[in-house]
Structure formats: C-alpha cells, structure tokens
Design a protein around this motif. Structure first.
Motif, PDB file in Angstrom:
ATOM      1  N   ARG A  40      -8.526  10.014  -1.206  1.00  0.00           N
ATOM      2  CA  ARG A  40      -7.462  10.124  -2.213  1.00  0.00           C
ATOM      3  C   ARG A  40      -7.860   9.439  -3.505  1.00  0.00           C
ATOM      4  O   ARG A  40      -8.614   8.476  -3.502  1.00  0.00           O
ATOM      5  CB  ARG A  40      -6.185   9.451  -1.701  1.00  0.00           C
TER       6      ARG A  40
ATOM      7  N   ARG B 227      -5.144   6.789   1.524  1.00  0.00           N
ATOM      8  CA  ARG B 227      -6.096   7.071   2.609  1.00  0.00           C
ATOM      9  C   ARG B 227      -7.438   7.466   2.012  1.00  0.00           C
ATOM     10  O   ARG B 227      -7.548   7.618   0.790  1.00  0.00           O
ATOM     11  CB  ARG B 227      -5.578   8.206   3.501  1.00  0.00           C
TER      12      ARG B 227
ATOM     13  N   SER C 270      -6.051  19.415   1.935  1.00  0.00           N
ATOM     14  CA  SER C 270      -6.238  17.965   1.915  1.00  0.00           C
ATOM     15  C   SER C 270      -6.159  17.458   3.328  1.00  0.00           C
ATOM     16  O   SER C 270      -5.562  18.062   4.171  1.00  0.00           O
ATOM     17  CB  SER C 270      -5.166  17.300   1.082  1.00  0.00           C
TER      18      SER C 270
ATOM     19  N   VAL D 139       0.864  -1.178   0.000  1.00  0.00           N
ATOM     20  CA  VAL D 139       0.000   0.000   0.000  1.00  0.00           C
ATOM     21  C   VAL D 139       0.907   1.237   0.000  1.00  0.00           C
ATOM     22  O   VAL D 139       1.729   1.393   0.890  1.00  0.00           O
ATOM     23  CB  VAL D 139      -0.896   0.007   1.252  1.00  0.00           C
ATOM     24  N   PRO D 140       0.789   2.081  -0.994  1.00  0.00           N
ATOM     25  CA  PRO D 140       1.650   3.262  -1.026  1.00  0.00           C
ATOM     26  C   PRO D 140       1.391   4.187   0.167  1.00  0.00           C
ATOM     27  O   PRO D 140       0.272   4.228   0.687  1.00  0.00           O
ATOM     28  CB  PRO D 140       1.272   3.962  -2.330  1.00  0.00           C
ATOM     29  N   ASP D 141       2.408   4.900   0.560  1.00  0.00           N
ATOM     30  CA  ASP D 141       2.298   5.794   1.716  1.00  0.00           C
ATOM     31  C   ASP D 141       1.102   6.740   1.678  1.00  0.00           C
ATOM     32  O   ASP D 141       0.432   6.924   2.680  1.00  0.00           O
ATOM     33  CB  ASP D 141       3.584   6.629   1.862  1.00  0.00           C
ATOM     34  N   PRO D 142       0.852   7.379   0.531  1.00  0.00           N
ATOM     35  CA  PRO D 142      -0.199   8.406   0.578  1.00  0.00           C
ATOM     36  C   PRO D 142      -1.616   7.840   0.615  1.00  0.00           C
ATOM     37  O   PRO D 142      -2.565   8.605   0.657  1.00  0.00           O
ATOM     38  CB  PRO D 142       0.004   9.184  -0.724  1.00  0.00           C
TER      39      PRO D 142
ATOM     40  N   VAL E  74      -1.796   2.325  -7.106  1.00  0.00           N
ATOM     41  CA  VAL E  74      -1.097   3.608  -7.196  1.00  0.00           C
ATOM     42  C   VAL E  74      -1.968   4.647  -6.519  1.00  0.00           C
ATOM     43  O   VAL E  74      -3.139   4.779  -6.844  1.00  0.00           O
ATOM     44  CB  VAL E  74      -0.878   4.010  -8.675  1.00  0.00           C
ATOM     45  N   THR E  75      -1.413   5.330  -5.543  1.00  0.00           N
ATOM     46  CA  THR E  75      -2.167   6.403  -4.910  1.00  0.00           C
ATOM     47  C   THR E  75      -1.523   7.701  -5.323  1.00  0.00           C
ATOM     48  O   THR E  75      -0.312   7.818  -5.347  1.00  0.00           O
ATOM     49  CB  THR E  75      -2.115   6.296  -3.385  1.00  0.00           C
ATOM     50  N   LYS E  76      -2.354   8.644  -5.669  1.00  0.00           N
ATOM     51  CA  LYS E  76      -1.771   9.881  -6.153  1.00  0.00           C
ATOM     52  C   LYS E  76      -1.147  10.659  -5.012  1.00  0.00           C
ATOM     53  O   LYS E  76      -1.709  10.754  -3.936  1.00  0.00           O
ATOM     54  CB  LYS E  76      -2.855  10.698  -6.796  1.00  0.00           C
ATOM     55  N   CYS E  77       0.019  11.200  -5.317  1.00  0.00           N
ATOM     56  CA  CYS E  77       0.693  12.071  -4.373  1.00  0.00           C
ATOM     57  C   CYS E  77      -0.203  13.268  -4.151  1.00  0.00           C
ATOM     58  O   CYS E  77      -0.645  13.874  -5.105  1.00  0.00           O
ATOM     59  CB  CYS E  77       1.963  12.586  -5.017  1.00  0.00           C
ATOM     60  N   PRO E  78      -0.446  13.638  -2.932  1.00  0.00           N
ATOM     61  CA  PRO E  78      -1.284  14.813  -2.735  1.00  0.00           C
ATOM     62  C   PRO E  78      -0.448  16.057  -2.979  1.00  0.00           C
ATOM     63  O   PRO E  78      -0.829  17.149  -2.622  1.00  0.00           O
ATOM     64  CB  PRO E  78      -1.631  14.703  -1.261  1.00  0.00           C
ATOM     65  N   SER E  79       0.701  15.858  -3.635  1.00  0.00           N
ATOM     66  CA  SER E  79       1.795  16.800  -3.520  1.00  0.00           C
ATOM     67  C   SER E  79       1.443  18.257  -3.713  1.00  0.00           C
ATOM     68  O   SER E  79       1.466  19.035  -2.783  1.00  0.00           O
ATOM     69  CB  SER E  79       2.904  16.416  -4.474  1.00  0.00           C
TER      70      SER E  79
END
Lengths: 801, 132
Positions: free
Chosen positions: B99, B96, B132, B91-94, B120-125
């Motif tokens: 998202r 939740r 967010s 599970v990618p870090d971002p 793939v979880t999108k970076c909330p960057s």
C-alpha cells in the motif's frame, strides 16, 4: 475485447446525445421541430443509459464474470447488497453513473422547461447533451473504461469488492456525491444558454433553482455520509481530514451555497448578474475538478486511485468550460449590468453579498491549500504539502463569521430596513447570545478557547434569531387566521416553504457547526495499552479491559475486546474488534499467515449520546497470533504435502490434492477441503489468543456534542427538502408552466413575503408602504407586458395543462 | 458622501481585504508546508529535517515489535532502494504491504522515524485498475 450487446446500447446512447446537440443547435433560432427532436433524443439517451445500468446490474446479480467490471469488483461470495453497489466502485461504472444521472437530470430539466425559455433551451440542451456525450464517449473511446468490456477466458470467480468498501454507506455515499456534482450541470447549461441569447433576466435562474438546490442537498448529504463513514469505520476517529478528495467535494458545495443565495438577489433585484454567472461556472468547474482529482493521481490523497486514462480528458473539458465561459461572460458584460442598486446596507441583499464573499474566501483558501503541492513545486521545485492546522487557521474564523451571518440574514427584510426596526428584531437574539457567552466563559471550558466561544455565541445568536422568525411568523398568521400557535406555525411554514425551508437549513448548519466546534476543541484522545483485567482512567471514566474475544468465520478472523466503562453511576460495555479478512482466491496457497498480511479493519465500539460520544478502537497485539500462525503454516504445509506421520484427515486431503492435479474437475473439491482445514486451524489459533492474555492498544476518544453534527446535517437536509417540496398547486400540475406565469408567481410571492415581513415586525409601516407600492407597480408592469406578449404569440406544442 | 464615491470606497476596502487574505495565504502556506519526498533520496542519509514521506510499503517487510512497527518503503513507482521506517501510534485500517503511505517524520541514522499518529495509508478504495 469482444463487441457486446451492452456496448451497442452504449454507442446508441452516445449517438442519441450527439444527435441532441446537433438538433438543438440547428433549431436554436426557434425552429420548434428541431428543438423537439433534440429533447426527444435526450429522453431516448436517458432510456438507453438506464438500460445500460440495468445490464451492468444484472451482470453483477448473475455473477457474470465474462464482464471485466464484474470479475474485478465482485465475487460469488460478495453479498447481494454490495453487488449492486459494486458498479460505482469501478472507474468505468462510476463514469456510467455520471452519464446516467446527467441524462436523468437533463431529461427532467427539459421536461420542466418544455414550454418555457424558448430561446435559451436549445443552447442549454446542447450543453447538457454535450457534457453527457463527453462522458458517454469517454467510456467508448478513451480505452480501458468501457463497462461492457469482456474477459476471455471467463474466470470462475471474481476478485471481490474490497472488504473496506463493504459498508452500507457504499450504497448511498458515492451516488449522492455524483448526483450532486452532476446536477450542477443543469443550472450551468441554462446559464450558458442565457448568456449566448442575452436573455439575462432571472428566468434561467427560476427554471433551474430546484436543480441547483437538489445538487446542493445531494452533495451536502454525500459529504455528511462520508464524514460519518470515516468516523465510524476507519479506526481513526475523525470525520474530516482536509484530504484533497474531501476538499474537492466541499468546494463546489461552498460555491453552490453562495450561488443559491446570490441568485435570490438577481431574482428579486436584478443585481449581481456577472457574479452569478461566474459562481455557476465556478461551481460546475469545481464539480468537474472533483471528478478529475479522484481519477488523476496528481495530488496525494488518502483515497488512492489508480492512474487512469480519463484524467487528461476531464482536464481538457474543464479547460474548455473555463475558457468558453469566461469569453462568454466578458463578451456579455454590457448585458449583465445590474438593473438596480442596493438601497441600503442594512438589507438582506447586502448580507447576502457579505456571505458570498466569505464563502468565496473560504473556498479560495481551501483551493490554495489543496493545490499547494503543485503550486510549491511550480515555484520552488519541491513538492510541499499543508496539513490540517493550516486549513483550520483559515477556515475557523471564516466559519465563525458565516454562522453569524446565518443568523443576521433571515432577520433582515429585502431592500431596506430602518434602524429602529433592525434594533427591534436584533434585541432578543443579541441579549441571549451575550448571556450565553458570559455563561459559557464562566461555567465551562469554553473560556479558554476563544474561537470555540465565539462560534457558540454566534450560533446561539443565529438559533435564537431563527426561532424568533418562526415565532413571529406563526404569531402573524395566528392573528390573521386564529387557531392554535402550533397550527399557525405549520400553516406559515407550509405556505412559505422556500423561506422557512431555508431557515431550517440555517438552523441545521448552526447546529452542525456547534457539533464540529465542540468535538474538535474539547475532544479527549488517548491511546491506552491494557492486558485483560487492567484498567485506565480517561477523562474521568474508568476503562476496564474485561476479556478478549475471538471469532472465525468464512469471511475473517475477528479478535476483539469487551470493555467496561464506568463513570459514577453510569456504566456501559463496548466491544471494539479488529477483523483480519481471509484472503480470497489464495486458499490454494494455504496457510494462516495470509490472514495477517491481508485486508483488516476495525469495528469500533461507540456509545453515542447527545452530550458526549465515547469512541474506542482496538489494536490487538498480534505478535503472538502471528507466531502461532507461522507454526500453523508449517503444519498446514506438511499436512497438505502428506507423507509419514500426518493425521488421517491430512492424508485424505493430500489424496484429493493429488487427484485434483491429475483431474482439474476435482479442483473445487480440493480447494473446499483446504479451506475447511484453514478454517479449523484459524479457530485453534483464535482459541490460543483467548488464553494468552495478550495486550491490546485501545484508542479512546471522548467527543463532546459530536452527535449534534449529524443531527444538524439531517436538519439541514430536511430544510432543503421542505424548500424543494412543491406546493399543493404545484402537485396538481398548476406549476408556472410558462415563463410569464413564473414571473407573475415570483412577484406575487415577493408581495406575500413583504406582507409577512411586515406582519412579523421586520418591516416598519413606512418601509412596508413604500415596498408594497414598488412591488405592486412591478407586478402591474409584468401583467401589462404579458398581455401584449400573449396577444402575439401562441405556443405551438403546449403541454398537458 | 455621494453614492459614486461611496461605492468606490467600498470596492477599495473589499479589494484590500482580498489582497491581505491572499498575501497571508501565500506567506503562511510557504512557511507551514512540510517538504514531500519519496524514499529513494532519503536512503543513506544520517539526518534530515521534517519531511512528508510518501512511499510504498514493501510486502512482507512489516514487523510488529511491541508497540513499535518496523517496515521498509520504496518509491511509489516501485523499484529503487528501500528505506527502513519505525513508527509508533495508530495504524490506519488499510495499512499493509504493497500500500501507499504518507508519513511525517525525519531520518535518524539511516532510519526514517515517523511522528506518532501521522501515518496515512491510502484507501485502496476505488478505480484501482489492478487487483489489490
């Protein structure tokens, strides 16, 4: 939105850039006064934009939450270091960064050419200032992206910078990429100027070579930092995913690489003019496309970006650039005809053409793959996307061929090389590469991976060939000047920085590709689920989950694991953790569960080595933690509500809460107490985690030679810096100040290059005699034309030299 | 061979290579691509082919069941019916609630079953206009 002081400064910067465009166009026919005004307007705009950046940074430093940008991207608790970087984590701040960096690059370019390229400079100024006014105007007029927008009422605290962005790379990765994108504007602007004025010799290239190289180095270093960030931070273990946003930065870099090579052919031989013009237009358009992609949401990317208002405008600019440049190139085709033809297929220029074709093919494949969702939707009506294996299928063979040419190019001299000489210089690298290929096939796993074997073989060829170049150059200098081999090596490199800087870049790229090939082909990746005390064997290494760890601080609840890794005599300990960030601003809501619904990230355990990297990330099972958290939530709520049977400290909190409801000034105090209670409860839960023997899933990756990827990247960067570093003459201010001097300087360098090639055995006596005679004749022609030119023109505002 | 002819031959060779590459690109891309869909057209299906599903995780729907992760997704723009998803793997870090994710997999009995390690979880960057 209130009108703020900053907006006024930004408007002045915009007006200065517009003035620069207008003055440059009025003075385009050679009216020096207008050209001077345009140059000074660019300098002025640069000063004003610098002031804007200072104002924004000060607002971040002072926690001035009346600025929308500060309230949305920083908070009181954000560490000072990240407050500085928070500017470019916002849409409006990144646009300001674009405009600011462009104004600096434009000012430097205009200062460097103040006595040169009199016909081209006004148009180049108009293009640079035009692009800068576009980005400045965007902030002012596009709506919602003014960095000086104010909030009313002013919030007490900001939202904060996303914890995932709080990484040292955030400080340099985005500005590096931006500087790379932006600096390509300079060669593009001068190319447009050269096309309009039909001054299509190599003068515009000489004037902007440094900017192209700086742009290339910045973009490349930015990509490398991004890869490193992804490798160490995201709990994923990869450094490249063929994500659209990554591709968007890689494409201008690849075409920029092609451009840097092919302009040398134009500089030395007057060839490939149409090609070079097309390449710089493509590079700049791709740089804009990269800027557009991250702001548009048209493609699915791991980098999610809010739908912003500026996307369509940037797309418009790309359209104008592409249509305008194409029309300009087509209308100048007659003037762009090559002055010469390729003398021989075995020459450096023909290798450059092959390398250019490979780089363009590589970019074309990446472009197609990146935009395939849009293409497939257009043709079939359904959006389909391509995954990494598709990209690998095309990029792997092309990269392998490229690394081969990285080695072949430097071994060949310009213009012509006789077969006999070619055989002589190719002998050692070919033999060593062949031995390496056999040895790798027999003694390593590489035999089963033909692509990797081919890459290792060609990279060996390139590295041996390049080392031979250094050796022969140093030997030639030593036979001339005496001294030790080491001092001869330093001497020959420092006297021929462009050449040897370039070779060092080639070494770096070959090393980098070895790292990529090894780590992608021979990687071992496994997920193991362990309880404390249990072990698993991964790639011959025994991995033992020794014990869990847990820590709570104001920022996050961190659970981790102590892992012991052993293989033979080698043993080491790693400590991968996972942080669950305390949600800011919701302390009033209270509770513990928000910890597990909020942001979380991995701190990987990494044992890096020149041979292999042992990489591990921890995904603890948080089922138990969540259960405790839910129970704690109930107790927490009960405590805050007060009532019979709650402990005395709860009663105190309840009283403070009641008081805060009546008197808002007591709210901070109440919040602080709740935060305290939250912290203490979280600590109890963390202690519970330590005692419950919960399992954890560890992702374990054994990556061979991946460290060489980073080392290779740094070598390439060092090479670029050496190639850029001014010579002693340059530092004293004796750089070619006028176009004529630049021309002379370039020809002298060519003569010196040929002499060095001859001394190093790359040119036979006959070839050298022919080449030297040609070059000297060309040098005399330049001197003759210079004398007649200088006799009629006297520069009115000659600089300080 | 005279130089004029030689140049023509070279040009033809180069162009043929370019055309071949282009044809290969087009052909392989259409055959290798997997369809991208949002959750709402998948809701209620019994089975499906392999799909790149793009959607938004419903906040509060995430449940950890041992190794398995269960959650629900809705269309990116929000709204519409929710699609139940099961997934095993990294599970990618971002990741939740709330998202956007991209997950490869197929529908099985009304549930979207993700392939391991494709989440793939999108970076909330950056550039998120809302908090967010």
């Amino acid at each position: 939105m209130q009108v703020s002081f900053g907006s006024v400064v930004l408007t002045l910067a915009f007006l200065a850039m517009v003035t620069a465009v207008a003055a440059a166009l009025i003075g385009r026919k050679g009216d020096e006064r207008w050209v001077l005004i345009s140059r000074r307007a660019v300098y002025g705009a640069c000063a004003l934009l610098t002031f804007c950046v200072v104002l924004i940074e000060l607002a971040f430093a002072r926690d001035d939450f009346s600025f929308k940008i500060v309230a949305e991207h920083s908070s009181i608790e954000t560490p000072a270091f990240y407050k500085m970087a928070a500017m470019w984590s916002s849409q409006e701040g990144s646009l300001l960064l674009w405009a600011w960096v462009l104004s600096i690059a434009s000012s430097l370019a205009l200062y460097a050419t103040r006595n040169k390229l009199r016909e081209i400079v006004p148009y180049a100024t108009a293009v640079m200032a035009g692009v800068a006014s576009f980005f400045t105007g965007l902030m002012l007029f596009a709506g919602g992206v003014n960095p000086f927008a104010k909030l009313s009422p002013v919030p007490a605290d900001g939202i904060g910078l996303n914890p995932l962005l709080q990484h040292p790379s955030m400080m340099i990765h985005p500005p590096m990429l931006y500087s790379g994108y932006v600096a390509f504007t300079i060669p593009f602007a001068f190319a447009v100027g050269a096309l309009i004025t039909r001054k299509l010799d190599a003068s515009w290239i000489r004037a902007t070579r440094r900017f192209a190289l700086i742009a290339w180095a910045f973009l490349g270093f930015g990509l490398l930092l991004g890869a490193r960030w992804s490798y160490t931070e995201l709990g994923w273990g990869g450094y490249w995913a063929w994500d659209p946003v990554e591709n968007a930065a890689l494409m201008p870099w690849l075409i920029g690489t092609a451009f840097l090579h092919s302009v040398m052919v134009q500089e030395k031989r007057g060839m490939l003019k149409v090609w070079n013009a097309c390449l710089i237009v493509a590079t700049f358009s791709l740089a804009l496309l990269g800027t557009f992609l991250v702001r548009s949401g048209v493609l699915q990317s791991i980098h999610a970006f809010g739908n912003s208002t500026v996307g369509p405008y940037i797309l418009g600019l790309i359209g104008v650039v592409l249509i305008g440049s194409t029309a300009l190139i087509v209308s100048r085709l007659d003037d762009l005809r090559s002055e010469k033809r390729i003398d021989s297929l075995v020459s450096r220029e023909s290798v450059f053409i092959v390398n250019n074709l490979l780089l363009v093919a590589l970019t074309a494949a990446i472009f197609w793959g990146t935009f395939f969702p849009l293409i497939s939707e257009f043709f079939t009506g359904t959006k389909s996307s391509l995954a990494a294996p598709w990209f690998d299928r095309y990029t792997t063979p092309l990269a392998i061929l490229l690394v081969l040419f990285t080695g072949i190019g430097p071994l060949l001299a310009w213009r012509r090389v006789s077969w006999a000489t070619a055989k002589k210089v190719f002998l050692v690298p070919t033999v060593v590469a062949a031995i390496a290929a056999v040895a790798l096939a027999v003694f390593s796993d590489a035999g089963s991976k033909p692509w990797a074997l081919a890459l290792f073989t060609f990279a060996t060829f390139a590295l041996v060939g390049l080392s031979q170049e250094f050796w022969r150059g140093a030997a030639a200098r030593r036979s001339l000047k005496g001294g030790s081999m080491a001092s001869a090596l330093v001497g020959v490199v420092s006297r021929n920085r462009r050449r040897y800087g370039g070779y060092i870049v080639h070494i770096g790229i070959a090393v980098l590709l070895i790292g990529i090939a090894a780590s992608s082909s021979f990687q071992t990746k496994r997920d193991v689920n362990l309880r404390p005390g249990q072990s698993a064997v991964v790639d011959g290494r025994k991995v033992t989950y020794v014990r869990p760890t847990a820590k709570v601080d104001k920022l996050a609840l961190t659970v981790g694991a102590v892992l012991r890794i052993r293989k033979g005599d080698e043993a080491f300990t790693l400590h991968p953790t996972r942080r669950f960030y305390r949600p800011t601003g919701s302390a009033g809501g209270g509770g513990i569960s928000p910890y597990f619904a909020g942001e979380s990230d991995s701190e990987i355990g990494l044992k890096a080595g020149l041979g292999t990297d042992f990489w591990t990330a921890n995904q603890p099972s948080i089922v138990g933690l969540q259960r405790h958290a839910r129970a704690a939530d109930q107790g927490f709520a009960k405590c805050v509500r007060g009532g019979p049977g709650v402990p005395p400290q709860c009663r105190a909190i309840g009283a403070t809460m009641q008081a805060a409801l009546a008197n808002p000034r007591l709210r901070p105090q109440a919040l602080a107490r709740i935060e305290q209670l939250q912290l203490e409860t979280a600590k109890q839960i963390a202690a519970g985690y330590l005692s419950e023997d919960a399992p954890s899933t560890f992702r374990v990756i054994v990556n061979p030679l991946v460290t060489w990827m980073w080392i290779g990247g740094l070598i390439a960067l060092a090479g670029a810096i050496i190639g850029l570093w001014p010579t002693r003459r340059g530092r004293r201010g004796l750089v070619a100040d006028t176009e004529l001097e630049a021309l002379k300087e370039a020809k002298y360098r060519e003569i010196r290059d040929a002499e060095l090639d001859h001394a190093a055995g790359k040119l036979s006596d006959e070839d050298f005699a022919l080449l030297d005679a040609e070059l000297r004749k060309e040098a005399i022609e330049i001197l003759d034309s210079g004398e007649s030119r200088e006799a009629v023109s006297v520069h009115p505002d000659r600089g300080s030299t | 061979m005279d130089p004029q002819r030689k140049r023509k031959v070279r040009l033809v060779v180069a162009l043929s290579v370019a055309v071949l590459l282009a044809v290969a690109l087009v052909y392989t891309s259409f055959s290798a691509a997997s369809e991208a869909k949002e959750p709402s057209p998948l809701v209620g299906l019994a089975t499906s082919s392999s799909i790149d599903m793009t959607g938004k995780v419903v906040p509060g729907s995430i449940r950890h069941r041992g190794e398995q992760l269960d959650f629900r997704v809705v269309d990116r723009e929000g709204g519409g019916p929710a699609l139940p998803v099961t997934y095993r793997g990294t599970v990618p870090d971002p990741f939740r609630g709330g998202r956007e994710i991209v997950l490869t997999g197929e529908v099985n009995n009304g549930t979207f079953v993700g392939e391991p390690d494709t989440l793939v979880t999108k970076c909330p960057s950056k550039f998120t206009t809302n908090a967010s």
